[in-house]
Design an enzyme around this catalytic site. Sequence first.
Site, PDB file in Angstrom:
ATOM      1  N   SER A   1      47.133  -5.068 -20.807  1.00 21.80           N
ATOM      2  CA  SER A   1      46.202  -4.309 -21.527  1.00 21.80           C
ATOM      3  C   SER A   1      45.757  -3.041 -20.766  1.00 21.80           C
ATOM      4  O   SER A   1      46.871  -2.239 -20.780  1.00 21.80           O
ATOM      5  CB  SER A   1      45.050  -5.184 -21.691  1.00 21.80           C
TER       6      SER A   1
ATOM      7  N   ASP B   1      47.122 -10.380 -31.813  1.00 22.20           N
ATOM      8  CA  ASP B   1      46.015  -9.839 -30.937  1.00 22.20           C
ATOM      9  C   ASP B   1      44.925  -8.921 -31.697  1.00 22.20           C
ATOM     10  O   ASP B   1      45.223  -7.936 -32.516  1.00 22.20           O
ATOM     11  CB  ASP B   1      46.870  -8.696 -29.919  1.00 22.20           C
TER      12      ASP B   1
ATOM     13  N   HIS C   1      45.767 -11.634 -27.228  1.00 21.56           N
ATOM     14  CA  HIS C   1      45.458 -11.048 -26.130  1.00 21.56           C
ATOM     15  C   HIS C   1      45.379 -11.623 -24.920  1.00 21.56           C
ATOM     16  O   HIS C   1      45.157 -10.939 -23.672  1.00 21.56           O
ATOM     17  CB  HIS C   1      44.532  -9.947 -26.406  1.00 21.56           C
TER      18      HIS C   1
END
Length: 284
Positions: free
Chosen positions: A153, A230, A263
């Site tokens: 991320s 995600d 995620h």
Amino acid sequence: MAAKGHSVRSEQRAFDGVQGFYEHASASVGGTMRFAVYLPPQARKGEKVPAVYYLAGLTCTEETFAAKAGAQRVAAELGIALVTCDTSPRHVRYPGDDASWDFGQGAGFYVDATEAPWAESYRMYSYVTRDLREVVEGGFPIDGARRAIMGHSMGGHGALVIALREAGAYRSVSALAPIVGPSAVPWGEKAFSGYLGSDRAAWSEYDAVALVKRGERFDGELLIDQGTADKFLDGQLQPERLAEACAAAGQPLSLRMRDGYDHSYYFIATVVEEHLRHHAKALG
């Protein structure tokens, strides 16, 4: 294993290696930073081992990957060290640094801030590329000529940017659900406005899409895994933008879309072995 330049917070045996948590004085941030190192059994036997540097995402610390990813077993088999660091300075506080989860504490975005007051210590790019490498490679049995970088991320953004800008410093790079073009998404716009000011030209120094478009290259393949479930995919991550830039520029990229994954660290734990084997091949 206390050594030059750092102090031990804790050390635990894991897969015949040692998972340690440490702290040291950092010139880049002007205070104490925390980091973690997993040393595989080969290092305990006196060998110098290669290292994979992992950059974590928003709200995480140096402990998150070590505790959640399940990477030590594979690292022990492959004979590679795992290095993680905190995601922002913690020794100094500024007004509003904990007002939101995506700016300030735990959200340094791996940039060198230029705006007051953040410029005093929020210098995470210099920390990762200079201070962290120095303390790890100077104080542990790690081969500084063989290093790789990866992240998740916000940390995936950091890993891609550092690999593109620091030519020759890393033998391989990979990212998990990275923010590929932070200049054009809400997370990045918020962070960059606060840390770097309103000049978008300065933002491009920390934007993988912009770096590839202007001609920066990594001597090898960029490896990215992204989950299709995600919730941040369309609004914050947008990996297709990097794919388009790499295709136009001739930068090798492997973008693997993982059906049904989100995620979370469940996703990371699922694919981390493939990433570590990818890095081990490059590290030799």
